[in-house]
Design a protein around this motif. Structure first.
Motif, PDB file in Angstrom:
ATOM      1  N   PRO A 293       0.794  -1.237   0.000  1.00 23.45           N
ATOM      2  CA  PRO A 293       0.000   0.000   0.000  1.00 23.45           C
ATOM      3  C   PRO A 293       0.823   1.281   0.000  1.00 23.45           C
ATOM      4  N   ASN A 294       2.089   1.175   0.399  1.00 24.43           N
ATOM      5  CA  ASN A 294       2.924   2.379   0.441  1.00 24.43           C
ATOM      6  C   ASN A 294       4.079   2.315  -0.541  1.00 24.43           C
ATOM      7  N   ALA A 295       3.939   1.496  -1.580  1.00 27.28           N
ATOM      8  CA  ALA A 295       4.980   1.420  -2.602  1.00 27.28           C
ATOM      9  C   ALA A 295       5.188   2.800  -3.227  1.00 27.28           C
ATOM     10  N   PRO A 296       6.432   3.178  -3.513  1.00 26.04           N
ATOM     11  CA  PRO A 296       6.707   4.533  -4.018  1.00 26.04           C
ATOM     12  C   PRO A 296       6.385   4.679  -5.502  1.00 26.04           C
ATOM     13  N   THR A 297       5.102   4.631  -5.826  1.00 28.48           N
ATOM     14  CA  THR A 297       4.662   4.769  -7.215  1.00 28.48           C
ATOM     15  C   THR A 297       4.041   6.148  -7.427  1.00 28.48           C
ATOM     16  N   ALA A 298       3.909   6.532  -8.684  1.00 24.05           N
ATOM     17  CA  ALA A 298       3.340   7.845  -9.015  1.00 24.05           C
ATOM     18  C   ALA A 298       1.894   7.960  -8.541  1.00 24.05           C
ATOM     19  N   VAL A 299       1.100   6.900  -8.742  1.00 22.18           N
ATOM     20  CA  VAL A 299      -0.317   6.972  -8.343  1.00 22.18           C
ATOM     21  C   VAL A 299      -0.453   7.028  -6.832  1.00 22.18           C
ATOM     22  N   HIS A 300       0.445   6.371  -6.103  1.00 23.31           N
ATOM     23  CA  HIS A 300       0.397   6.444  -4.644  1.00 23.31           C
ATOM     24  C   HIS A 300       0.780   7.837  -4.152  1.00 23.31           C
ATOM     25  N   ARG A 301       1.746   8.456  -4.813  1.00 23.42           N
ATOM     26  CA  ARG A 301       2.118   9.823  -4.419  1.00 23.42           C
ATOM     27  C   ARG A 301       0.961  10.790  -4.665  1.00 23.42           C
ATOM     28  N   LYS A 302       0.281  10.636  -5.800  1.00 22.90           N
ATOM     29  CA  LYS A 302      -0.884  11.486  -6.077  1.00 22.90           C
ATOM     30  C   LYS A 302      -1.997  11.205  -5.077  1.00 22.90           C
ATOM     31  N   ARG A 303      -2.182   9.930  -4.728  1.00 25.60           N
ATOM     32  CA  ARG A 303      -3.187   9.553  -3.720  1.00 25.60           C
ATOM     33  C   ARG A 303      -2.912  10.242  -2.393  1.00 25.60           C
ATOM     34  N   ASN A 304      -1.661  10.177  -1.938  1.00 22.44           N
ATOM     35  CA  ASN A 304      -1.300  10.778  -0.653  1.00 22.44           C
ATOM     36  C   ASN A 304      -1.495  12.289  -0.673  1.00 22.44           C
ATOM     37  N   ALA A 305      -1.112  12.910  -1.783  1.00 23.29           N
ATOM     38  CA  ALA A 305      -1.287  14.360  -1.904  1.00 23.29           C
ATOM     39  C   ALA A 305      -2.764  14.730  -1.925  1.00 23.29           C
ATOM     40  N   ALA A 306      -3.567  13.900  -2.602  1.00 22.88           N
ATOM     41  CA  ALA A 306      -5.004  14.176  -2.694  1.00 22.88           C
ATOM     42  C   ALA A 306      -5.668  14.056  -1.329  1.00 22.88           C
ATOM     43  N   ARG A 307      -5.274  13.059  -0.544  1.00 25.94           N
ATOM     44  CA  ARG A 307      -5.892  12.909   0.782  1.00 25.94           C
ATOM     45  C   ARG A 307      -5.515  14.086   1.682  1.00 25.94           C
ATOM     46  N   ALA A 308      -4.253  14.510   1.619  1.00 23.72           N
ATOM     47  CA  ALA A 308      -3.830  15.661   2.424  1.00 23.72           C
ATOM     48  C   ALA A 308      -4.598  16.917   2.022  1.00 23.72           C
ATOM     49  N   LYS A 309      -4.785  17.108   0.718  1.00 24.98           N
ATOM     50  CA  LYS A 309      -5.527  18.272   0.232  1.00 24.98           C
ATOM     51  C   LYS A 309      -7.001  18.173   0.614  1.00 24.98           C
ATOM     52  N   MET A 310      -7.557  16.951   0.594  1.00 26.02           N
ATOM     53  CA  MET A 310      -8.952  16.765   0.975  1.00 26.02           C
ATOM     54  C   MET A 310      -9.147  17.115   2.450  1.00 26.02           C
ATOM     55  N   VAL A 311      -8.210  16.714   3.294  1.00 30.16           N
ATOM     56  CA  VAL A 311      -8.288  17.054   4.717  1.00 30.16           C
ATOM     57  C   VAL A 311      -8.233  18.571   4.898  1.00 30.16           C
ATOM     58  N   GLU A 312      -7.339  19.214   4.184  1.00 26.28           N
ATOM     59  CA  GLU A 312      -7.210  20.678   4.259  1.00 26.28           C
ATOM     60  C   GLU A 312      -8.510  21.356   3.828  1.00 26.28           C
ATOM     61  N   LEU A 313      -9.091  20.864   2.741  1.00 30.38           N
ATOM     62  CA  LEU A 313     -10.310  21.470   2.204  1.00 30.38           C
ATOM     63  C   LEU A 313     -11.473  21.336   3.185  1.00 30.38           C
ATOM     64  N   PHE A 314     -11.690  20.122   3.699  1.00 29.85           N
ATOM     65  CA  PHE A 314     -12.830  19.914   4.594  1.00 29.85           C
ATOM     66  C   PHE A 314     -12.598  20.526   5.967  1.00 29.85           C
ATOM     67  N   SER A 315     -11.346  20.658   6.378  1.00 33.86           N
ATOM     68  CA  SER A 315     -11.059  21.346   7.645  1.00 33.86           C
ATOM     69  C   SER A 315     -11.523  22.798   7.572  1.00 33.86           C
ATOM     70  N   LYS A 316     -11.335  23.425   6.413  1.00 27.81           N
ATOM     71  CA  LYS A 316     -11.808  24.805   6.225  1.00 27.81           C
ATOM     72  C   LYS A 316     -13.336  24.864   6.249  1.00 27.81           C
ATOM     73  N   VAL A 317     -13.986  23.879   5.613  1.00 26.03           N
ATOM     74  CA  VAL A 317     -15.454  23.834   5.614  1.00 26.03           C
ATOM     75  C   VAL A 317     -15.968  23.674   7.033  1.00 26.03           C
ATOM     76  N   ILE A 318     -15.364  22.759   7.788  1.00 24.69           N
ATOM     77  CA  ILE A 318     -15.793  22.501   9.163  1.00 24.69           C
ATOM     78  C   ILE A 318     -15.574  23.742  10.028  1.00 24.69           C
ATOM     79  N   LYS A 319     -14.425  24.376   9.876  1.00 19.51           N
ATOM     80  CA  LYS A 319     -14.131  25.589  10.647  1.00 19.51           C
ATOM     81  C   LYS A 319     -15.144  26.683  10.338  1.00 19.51           C
TER      82      LYS A 319
END
Length: 512
Positions: free
Chosen positions: A241-267
């Motif tokens: 699940p944590n293999a250093p592939t391009a799609v995994h890097r995009k996945r990780n970045a997307a989840r971090a951005k999703m958390v940032e986005l919804f944290s603003k909505v919640i706030k």
């Protein structure tokens, strides 16, 4: 923990760390190679096949795809899990074990054999050890990564958001999104129905799950991030699940951005409680107020993780099932005619009436059964998996089996729901099999697995029925539809979540 720098005796040739050449005696080298092969055979072949004693399930030892031990069944499974499971069921019966490297995959096929799978508790058959690869997608502390107590609270909050009282409100939201989307179709044309229904499903899901503020202002960004999360789930992910592939890097970045986005909505919602963010029925509103049994409040990251988990579960199931249901209906002119007539009957007194929960739930039995039949023939999940924390007793076909502790235990809805002894003419699309007088799905509590079953049946199944039936009710009333292809698309068994592969285009013309 200390780490040895010298190779262990036996695998390093008994050499000191300063030696730079291999053993000089060819006989010694040959013996070392033979010993290594013997150990590998014992670990990968003999032990998985001999574990469990006399009452253990029979072991699949050969494959018509490749005669090499270990390799044959792995290659066959990789080519088509469903075909392999079907072959083994035909040859070995309802309970059998397939060695998979150092693992044992024990399959339970058919209502009787499947019963322990659905009835066992998490202390016997666990999901956590199986679905840990979803942690990078959902985030830490969510569902399978959560403690038992926290997971119970999370599931309770999900169930609260999907109860009947809320479904009644979601129906009108789904209809509104559907009609707005269909306005873009114009009067007539041709399109890929799978692509269209995928877009429509995420629109309706966002309205119900995220609320009006997210749907109206952030939908494009959320849908793009979801796409990157979705693409980051590949067959490789299951094992690494944590293999250093391009799609995994995009996945990780997307989840971090999703958390940032919804944290603003919640706030924003918490700092401006009097502003109208939504009507309060969206599931985000529920998750924001979750408190665990120890008194701690849910974090913004966990709220985001739960939203991602729900969107993952619902998006794939609903868009795939709505596509299959539509295509199966359109592939049968008699069923198509009956569906249109059923819709006319449901809205006979007022053709312009809104779709409501009562109509969807009570006045569309053929559409309901068509969706159930599409799920029977083409379930999105071809395998459901658990890990045996204890021995499991199974009775099937007059025999008693003991599944050893440590086995991976699997069922296959794709194979189990096409058994002719359970479903007559199992390869035929026949929604009437669920109707009065037949009710083939009730021949056993575990015959039908469209939404799982037992303790872990899908809590979102009622939402899925409301979502798909509302969309298709509007679609079949607004347009005349026909398939472009003369044949149904194939089932894409190579995908992580199984959908149609091939021509899904339809021609449409707006009804007068």
């Amino acid at each position: 923990m200390t780490i040895q720098t010298n190779p262990p005796l036996g695998f390093g040739g008994g050499l000191s760390s300063t030696s730079t050449s291999g053993p000089s005696d060819p006989l010694l080298l040959s013996l070392l190679i033979l010993a290594t092969l013997a150990l590998l055979y014992a670990a990968l072949v003999h032990r998985p096949r001999s574990k469990g004693g006399s009452s253990a399930p029979p072991v699949v030892s050969t494959s018509p795809v490749c005669g090499i031990p270990i390799v044959g069944t792995i290659v066959e499974f990789g080519k088509s899990p469903v075909k392999m499971v079907q072959r083994c069921y035909d040859e070995m019966g309802p309970v059998f074990t397939v060695p998979f490297f150092h693992k044992r995959l024990t399959f339970l096929i058919g209502p009787e054999a499947q019963e322990p799978f659905f009835k066992a508790s998490d202390e016997v058959l666990s999901q956590n050890e199986v679905y840990g690869f979803m942690k990078p997608v959902f985030g830490p502390g969510i569902v399978y990564d959560a403690s038992k107590k926290n997971r119970q609270v999370q599931f309770q909050s999900m169930a609260h958001g999907l109860r009947t009282a809320r479904l009644k409100g979601y129906t009108s939201k789904i209809e509104k999104e559907t009609r707005q989307y269909l306005e873009g179709w114009g009067e007539s044309g041709e399109l890929d129905l799978f692509k269209a229904l995928s877009e429509l499903t995420i629109l309706t899901s966002s309205r119900c799950l995220h609320g009006d503020d997210v749907r109206e202002n952030l939908f494009k960004e959320v849908s793009e991030l979801y796409h990157d999360l979705d693409q980051g789930l590949t067959p490789l992910t299951v094992f690494f699940p944590n293999a250093p592939t391009a799609v995994h890097r995009k996945r990780n970045a997307a989840r971090a951005k999703m958390v940032e986005l919804f944290s603003k909505v919640i706030k924003n919602r918490r700092e401006n409680p009097d502003a109208r963010h939504s009507d309060g029925t969206d599931i985000l509103s529920i998750f924001m107020d979750v408190k665990y049994k120890d008194g701690s409040a849910i974090t913004d990251e966990q709220v985001t993780g739960l939203l991602i988990a729900l969107l993952f579960a619902g998006q794939h199931t609903s868009c795939i099932t709505s596509t299959w249901t539509s295509l199966f209906i359109l592939n049968n002119l008699e069923i198509t005619k009956r569906i249109v007539e059923e819709q006319k009957g449901a809205f006979d007194s007022d053709p312009d009436a809104a779709v409501d929960y009562k109509k969807v739930n009570e006045e569309m039995p053929l559409l309901h059964n068509s969706m159930k039949e599409a799920l029977r023939l083409c379930p999105p999940l071809i395998l459901l998996i658990r890990y045996a924390l204890k021995e499991v007793k199974v009775k099937a076909a007059g025999k008693q089996y003991t599944i050893p502790k440590g086995d991976m235990v699997l069922i296959s809805p794709s194979v189990g729901m096409r058994i002719p002894e359970v479903f007559q003419e199992p390869d035929k699309f026949d929604p009437d099999r669920f109707g009065p007088g037949r009710e083939e799905d009730k021949s056993s509590p575990y015959a039908y697995m469209g939404f799982g079953g037992g303790m872990h049946s899908c809590m979102g199944q009622n939402f899925a029925f409301v979502q798909v039936k509302t969309i298709l009710s509007v679609l079949f009333r607004e347009f005349e539809l026909e398939m472009v292809s003369k044949t149904m698309p194939e089932i894409d068994y190579e995908a992580m979540v199984v959908g149609p592969k091939g021509d899904c285009r339809v021609r449409y013309k707006r009804r007068c």
